[in-house]
Design a protein around this motif. Structure first.
Motif, PDB file in Angstrom:
ATOM      1  N   SER A 165       0.832  -1.212   0.000  1.00 50.02           N
ATOM      2  CA  SER A 165       0.000   0.000   0.000  1.00 50.02           C
ATOM      3  C   SER A 165       0.863   1.258   0.000  1.00 50.02           C
ATOM      4  O   SER A 165       0.538   2.240  -0.680  1.00 50.02           O
ATOM      5  CB  SER A 165      -0.948   0.001   1.208  1.00 50.02           C
ATOM      6  N   TYR A 166       1.972   1.226   0.748  1.00 51.46           N
ATOM      7  CA  TYR A 166       2.870   2.377   0.761  1.00 51.46           C
ATOM      8  C   TYR A 166       3.520   2.587  -0.618  1.00 51.46           C
ATOM      9  O   TYR A 166       3.678   3.724  -1.085  1.00 51.46           O
ATOM     10  CB  TYR A 166       3.962   2.196   1.812  1.00 51.46           C
ATOM     11  N   LEU A 167       3.904   1.479  -1.251  1.00 52.83           N
ATOM     12  CA  LEU A 167       4.521   1.587  -2.579  1.00 52.83           C
ATOM     13  C   LEU A 167       3.506   2.071  -3.618  1.00 52.83           C
ATOM     14  O   LEU A 167       3.857   2.864  -4.505  1.00 52.83           O
ATOM     15  CB  LEU A 167       5.093   0.226  -2.994  1.00 52.83           C
ATOM     16  N   ILE A 168       2.264   1.610  -3.517  1.00 52.46           N
ATOM     17  CA  ILE A 168       1.217   2.084  -4.422  1.00 52.46           C
ATOM     18  C   ILE A 168       0.969   3.574  -4.190  1.00 52.46           C
ATOM     19  O   ILE A 168       0.806   4.355  -5.150  1.00 52.46           O
ATOM     20  CB  ILE A 168      -0.083   1.283  -4.213  1.00 52.46           C
ATOM     21  N   ASN A 169       0.950   3.982  -2.934  1.00 55.73           N
ATOM     22  CA  ASN A 169       0.804   5.406  -2.628  1.00 55.73           C
ATOM     23  C   ASN A 169       1.910   6.218  -3.283  1.00 55.73           C
ATOM     24  O   ASN A 169       1.676   7.298  -3.851  1.00 55.73           O
ATOM     25  CB  ASN A 169       0.839   5.629  -1.114  1.00 55.73           C
ATOM     26  N   LEU A 170       3.135   5.687  -3.185  1.00 55.34           N
ATOM     27  CA  LEU A 170       4.290   6.375  -3.759  1.00 55.34           C
ATOM     28  C   LEU A 170       4.165   6.452  -5.280  1.00 55.34           C
ATOM     29  O   LEU A 170       4.448   7.487  -5.896  1.00 55.34           O
ATOM     30  CB  LEU A 170       5.569   5.638  -3.364  1.00 55.34           C
ATOM     31  N   ALA A 171       3.689   5.358  -5.902  1.00 55.88           N
ATOM     32  CA  ALA A 171       3.585   5.311  -7.360  1.00 55.88           C
ATOM     33  C   ALA A 171       2.552   6.296  -7.894  1.00 55.88           C
ATOM     34  O   ALA A 171       2.747   6.885  -8.974  1.00 55.88           O
ATOM     35  CB  ALA A 171       3.235   3.890  -7.801  1.00 55.88           C
ATOM     36  N   ALA A 259      11.360  14.867  16.043  1.00 52.57           N
ATOM     37  CA  ALA A 259      12.739  14.625  16.488  1.00 52.57           C
ATOM     38  C   ALA A 259      13.742  15.486  15.742  1.00 52.57           C
ATOM     39  O   ALA A 259      14.928  15.490  16.077  1.00 52.57           O
ATOM     40  CB  ALA A 259      13.096  13.149  16.302  1.00 52.57           C
ATOM     41  N   GLY A 260      13.284  16.202  14.714  1.00 52.63           N
ATOM     42  CA  GLY A 260      14.173  17.080  13.976  1.00 52.63           C
ATOM     43  C   GLY A 260      14.611  16.550  12.636  1.00 52.63           C
ATOM     44  O   GLY A 260      15.349  17.211  11.912  1.00 52.63           O
ATOM     45  N   LEU A 261      14.160  15.325  12.271  1.00 52.54           N
ATOM     46  CA  LEU A 261      14.515  14.789  10.970  1.00 52.54           C
ATOM     47  C   LEU A 261      13.600  15.397   9.909  1.00 52.54           C
ATOM     48  O   LEU A 261      12.442  15.682  10.178  1.00 52.54           O
ATOM     49  CB  LEU A 261      14.365  13.265  10.963  1.00 52.54           C
ATOM     50  N   PRO A 262      14.089  15.596   8.690  1.00 54.27           N
ATOM     51  CA  PRO A 262      13.236  16.168   7.648  1.00 54.27           C
ATOM     52  C   PRO A 262      12.082  15.231   7.320  1.00 54.27           C
ATOM     53  O   PRO A 262      12.261  14.036   7.171  1.00 54.27           O
ATOM     54  CB  PRO A 262      14.186  16.320   6.446  1.00 54.27           C
ATOM     55  N   ALA A 263      10.885  15.784   7.200  1.00 54.51           N
ATOM     56  CA  ALA A 263       9.703  14.966   6.938  1.00 54.51           C
ATOM     57  C   ALA A 263       9.068  15.323   5.602  1.00 54.51           C
ATOM     58  O   ALA A 263       7.869  15.168   5.415  1.00 54.51           O
ATOM     59  CB  ALA A 263       8.685  15.161   8.058  1.00 54.51           C
ATOM     60  N   THR A 264       9.898  15.795   4.646  1.00 52.34           N
ATOM     61  CA  THR A 264       9.362  16.217   3.362  1.00 52.34           C
ATOM     62  C   THR A 264       8.853  15.043   2.542  1.00 52.34           C
ATOM     63  O   THR A 264       8.032  15.212   1.659  1.00 52.34           O
ATOM     64  CB  THR A 264      10.452  16.961   2.568  1.00 52.34           C
ATOM     65  N   ASN A 265       9.360  13.854   2.816  1.00 54.03           N
ATOM     66  CA  ASN A 265       8.908  12.681   2.063  1.00 54.03           C
ATOM     67  C   ASN A 265       8.418  11.635   3.046  1.00 54.03           C
ATOM     68  O   ASN A 265       9.061  10.628   3.303  1.00 54.03           O
ATOM     69  CB  ASN A 265      10.041  12.115   1.211  1.00 54.03           C
ATOM     70  N   SER A 266       7.233  11.887   3.620  1.00 53.58           N
ATOM     71  CA  SER A 266       6.709  11.015   4.665  1.00 53.58           C
ATOM     72  C   SER A 266       6.412   9.611   4.162  1.00 53.58           C
ATOM     73  O   SER A 266       6.554   8.632   4.896  1.00 53.58           O
ATOM     74  CB  SER A 266       5.427  11.625   5.258  1.00 53.58           C
ATOM     75  N   ILE A 267       6.000   9.496   2.903  1.00 55.80           N
ATOM     76  CA  ILE A 267       5.697   8.170   2.364  1.00 55.80           C
ATOM     77  C   ILE A 267       6.968   7.330   2.290  1.00 55.80           C
ATOM     78  O   ILE A 267       6.947   6.122   2.550  1.00 55.80           O
ATOM     79  CB  ILE A 267       5.030   8.292   0.981  1.00 55.80           C
ATOM     80  N   THR A 268       8.102   7.931   1.966  1.00 55.47           N
ATOM     81  CA  THR A 268       9.360   7.184   1.923  1.00 55.47           C
ATOM     82  C   THR A 268       9.721   6.654   3.295  1.00 55.47           C
ATOM     83  O   THR A 268      10.170   5.501   3.434  1.00 55.47           O
ATOM     84  CB  THR A 268      10.492   8.080   1.393  1.00 55.47           C
TER      85      THR A 268
END
Length: 440
Positions: A165-171, A259-268
């Motif tokens: 489902s995550y990969l389909i979301n990404l696609a 926590a301070g990590l970049p969250a620009t690509n949450s699906i990744t």
């Protein structure tokens, strides 16, 4: 007036022994329910990014789209036990596959918020039913030496479903086509629908283990010989959720951002967490029947408690590269610990420990508790984190996991390589040493 009971087959009738090929094919077909379980719970994480725009959803409506499946799953889990006893495991599995298909079609065709919530509720009914009946059926068709592996196949496909489902979301993220995200799920749902029409009925149910009178079933669940199994199943169901797994699965990108990590690509980020979940669940396959359920539970819960405690410490420290990396490592270690033990073992024990007359109902109650706890954690995690801080929330999850270690040491029996009859007789004897279990 009581319903007339279904006449069981003669006790002396030999059970059909499936060939390895047929057993493998049957397992693959039924475990598609696990894949759809994972897919339908995971696909909304990416789809909602675009649904909120198309339907102009507010935050309450977004929560309703997610919660509809969880509440539907609780109803489906509890409601699947009685039909599984009365009509058989196979017929209920066919109904579950049909419900998955109808729910996905409704989601693809939804034209407004209300239609989408209704579709998600229908999918929830199927997800809850699958979480109860799929492990139950696999437990009953499996030889004792393979039972853990076959039921773990369902858990593997569940984690694969989440990852897919995550990969389909990404696609489909680039095209913002959330309807296509849901539509992909129709492929396994139709395959399951066709396949379940061809599988055999559970031999345990055919031999007369089903209870067809409601009063008898409720007495069975309250029986002193059944109560220990119910206590173990319900407790592990609650621990699986209150140990924090879905706070990570649902909110990993949010936690990383805090926590301070970049969250620009949450699906990744979600894909990475999902991949760890799949790999470690696969790693559990040779261990379930070789090492045993108890050792894996103890190892899993200990690893979860330590990872959560360390994550709480990392999130309490000032943000830096070191603490950010530490937090990420703790999350991965936590998911790995869960996936290799508590994740699959709970579902195995929930189907193994109950005697035939209470197996479907007992498994349904355990699944209901699991989904109710899932709903509570999903709804309260972010508000609790805002109120007391993420560190205290994760320390509370760590406390639950640590306490569960003591519970497993004290109450959970080992069931590997034992027939279902021996498992239930041993549990009854262990819990009531002065009570001689009835000979089946």
């Amino acid at each position: 007036m009581l319903d007339a009971p279904r006449l069981p087959a003669p006790p002396s009738a030999p059970a059909e022994t499936p060939t390895p090929a047929r057993l493998g094919l049957t397992t693959a077909v039924v475990a598609l329910g696990g894949l759809l379980f994972g897919f339908d719970t995971g696909v909304i994480s990416g789809a909602l990014l675009f649904i909120r725009t198309d339907f102009a959803l507010n935050s309450f409506e977004e929560g309703a789209v997610i919660s509809a499946l969880l509440l539907g799953a609780a109803v489906g889990a509890l409601g699947s036990g009685r039909p599984a006893d009365r009509f058989g495991r196979k017929k209920v599995l066919v109904a579950i596959a049909l419900t998955f298909t109808l729910g996905l079609l409704a989601a693809v065709l939804a034209r407004n918020f209300a239609m989408l919530v209704a579709a998600r509720a229908v999918l929830g009914l199927a997800v809850g039913g699958a979480s109860t009946v799929v492990p139950l059926y696999l437990t009953e068709i499996a030889p004792p030496r393979l039972r853990g592996r076959l039921v773990t196949a369902n858990q593997i496909l569940l984690t694969v479903g989440i990852l897919v489902s995550y990969l389909i979301n990404l696609a489909y993220a680039g095209s913002a086509d959330w309807r296509a995200m849901f539509a992909v799920g129709l492929v396994p749902s139709v395959a399951m629908l066709v396949g379940t029409l061809l599988i055999p009925e559970s031999p345990e149910w055919r031999r007369g283990g089903a209870v067809t009178r409601d009063r008898s079933a409720h007495v069975a669940l309250s029986s002193p010989l059944v109560r220990p199994a119910l206590v173990i199943g319900v407790t592990l169901a609650a621990v699986q959720q209150f140990g924090g797994i879905n706070s990570i699965i649902y909110y990993a990108p949010s936690i990383m951002a805090r926590a301070g990590l970049p969250a620009t690509n949450s699906i990744t980020y979600s894909v990475a967490i999902g991949a760890v979940n799949v790999v470690m669940t696969i790693a559990a396959i040779p261990l379930i029947d070789r090492v045993g359920r108890r050792p894996l539970l103890l190892f899993s819960l200990t690893g979860m408690a330590l990872s959560l405690a360390a994550l709480g410490v990392a999130l309490s420290l000032p943000t830096s590269s070191a603490t950010n990396i530490t937090a990420l490592i703790c999350m991965v270690t936590y998911v790995a610990s869960f996936a290799i033990g508590l994740g699959p073992v709970f579902w195995i024990l929930a189907a193994e420990l109950f005697p035939p007359e209470a197996r479907a109902r007992g498994s349904a109650v355990c699944a209901l508790v699991n989904w109710a706890a899932n709903f509570i954690v999903g709804q309260l995690f972010l508000p609790a984190a805002d109120l007391v801080g993420e560190s205290w929330v994760f320390w509370s999850f760590a406390t639950v996991s640590a306490t569960a270690v003591a519970f497993v040491l004290r109450t959970v029996p080992e069931t590997k390589n034992r027939s279902l009859t021996d498992v239930q007789r041993g549990l009854a004897t262990r819990s009531h040493p002065r009570t001689r279990p009835a000979t089946p």
